[in-house]
Design a protein around this motif. Sequence first.
Motif, PDB file in Angstrom:
ATOM      1  N   LEU A   1       1.064  -1.495   0.063  1.00 46.91           N
ATOM      2  CA  LEU A   1       0.431  -0.277   0.265  1.00 46.91           C
ATOM      3  C   LEU A   1       0.838   1.217   0.373  1.00 46.91           C
ATOM      4  CD1 LEU A   1      -2.572  -0.387   2.502  1.00 46.91           C
ATOM      5  CD2 LEU A   1      -3.074  -0.212   0.378  1.00 46.91           C
ATOM      6  N   ARG A   2       0.297   2.294  -0.611  1.00 46.13           N
ATOM      7  CA  ARG A   2       1.001   3.984  -0.379  1.00 46.13           C
ATOM      8  C   ARG A   2       0.157   5.076  -0.018  1.00 46.13           C
ATOM      9  NH1 ARG A   2       2.644   7.852  -5.131  1.00 46.13           N
ATOM     10  NH2 ARG A   2       4.597   8.998  -4.508  1.00 46.13           N
ATOM     11  N   LEU A   3       0.672   5.277   0.998  1.00 49.89           N
ATOM     12  CA  LEU A   3      -0.094   6.336   1.540  1.00 49.89           C
ATOM     13  C   LEU A   3       0.302   7.703   1.301  1.00 49.89           C
ATOM     14  CD1 LEU A   3      -0.501   4.947   5.270  1.00 49.89           C
ATOM     15  CD2 LEU A   3      -1.486   4.647   4.013  1.00 49.89           C
ATOM     16  N   SER A   4      -0.515   8.409   1.738  1.00 43.02           N
ATOM     17  CA  SER A   4      -0.538  10.122   1.617  1.00 43.02           C
ATOM     18  C   SER A   4      -0.685  11.033   2.247  1.00 43.02           C
ATOM     19  CB  SER A   4      -0.856  10.504  -0.500  1.00 43.02           C
ATOM     20  OG  SER A   4      -0.285   9.418  -1.318  1.00 43.02           O
ATOM     21  N   CYS A   5      -0.292  11.743   2.265  1.00 36.07           N
ATOM     22  CA  CYS A   5      -0.404  12.769   3.326  1.00 36.07           C
ATOM     23  C   CYS A   5       0.023  14.462   2.942  1.00 36.07           C
ATOM     24  CB  CYS A   5       0.263  11.940   5.105  1.00 36.07           C
ATOM     25  SG  CYS A   5       0.212  14.082   5.922  1.00 36.07           S
ATOM     26  N   ALA A   6      -1.145  14.984   2.728  1.00 31.72           N
ATOM     27  CA  ALA A   6      -0.845  15.967   2.107  1.00 31.72           C
ATOM     28  C   ALA A   6      -1.334  17.088   3.018  1.00 31.72           C
ATOM     29  CB  ALA A   6      -2.007  16.424   0.409  1.00 31.72           C
ATOM     30  N   ALA A   7      -0.321  18.158   3.143  1.00 36.79           N
ATOM     31  CA  ALA A   7      -0.390  19.820   4.106  1.00 36.79           C
ATOM     32  C   ALA A   7      -1.495  20.721   3.171  1.00 36.79           C
ATOM     33  CB  ALA A   7       0.786  20.264   4.904  1.00 36.79           C
ATOM     34  N   SER A   8      -1.984  21.358   3.931  1.00 36.39           N
ATOM     35  CA  SER A   8      -3.296  22.824   3.636  1.00 36.39           C
ATOM     36  C   SER A   8      -3.089  23.677   4.163  1.00 36.39           C
ATOM     37  CB  SER A   8      -3.719  22.212   2.819  1.00 36.39           C
ATOM     38  OG  SER A   8      -5.519  21.878   3.916  1.00 36.39           O
TER      39      SER A   8
END
Length: 121
Positions: free
Chosen positions: A18-25
Amino acid sequence: QVQLKESGGGLVQPGGSLRLSCAASGSFFSINAMGWYRQGPGTQREFLAVITPGGSTSYKGSVKGRFTISRDNAKDTVYLQMNSLKPEDTAVYYCKAQARTSSRGNYADYWGQGTQITVSS
């Protein structure tokens, strides 16, 4: 303020990836280190990996070689590639970022809401 949004969790079979992503905004001046943590059932939240803006990384020993952390500074996003997943990797996975909201401000820790990963056949 800084908001972190994880994505990419779900159900996977043992041995899968699996590949997790985490985007900051939100409103922030800069982001320093970004990292991943997890919390399994009945356990405390534990550190998995961290990456600096320059790309230096550090890992929890038990995931080194299976998990790879990376980031895209232009997108303020951190990733966690997870391979050879095991049932004991089942947990809620959280990202964390050290960010400051002004050039003179101190860095503070911000957390995402978490994403569930279940490793089961």
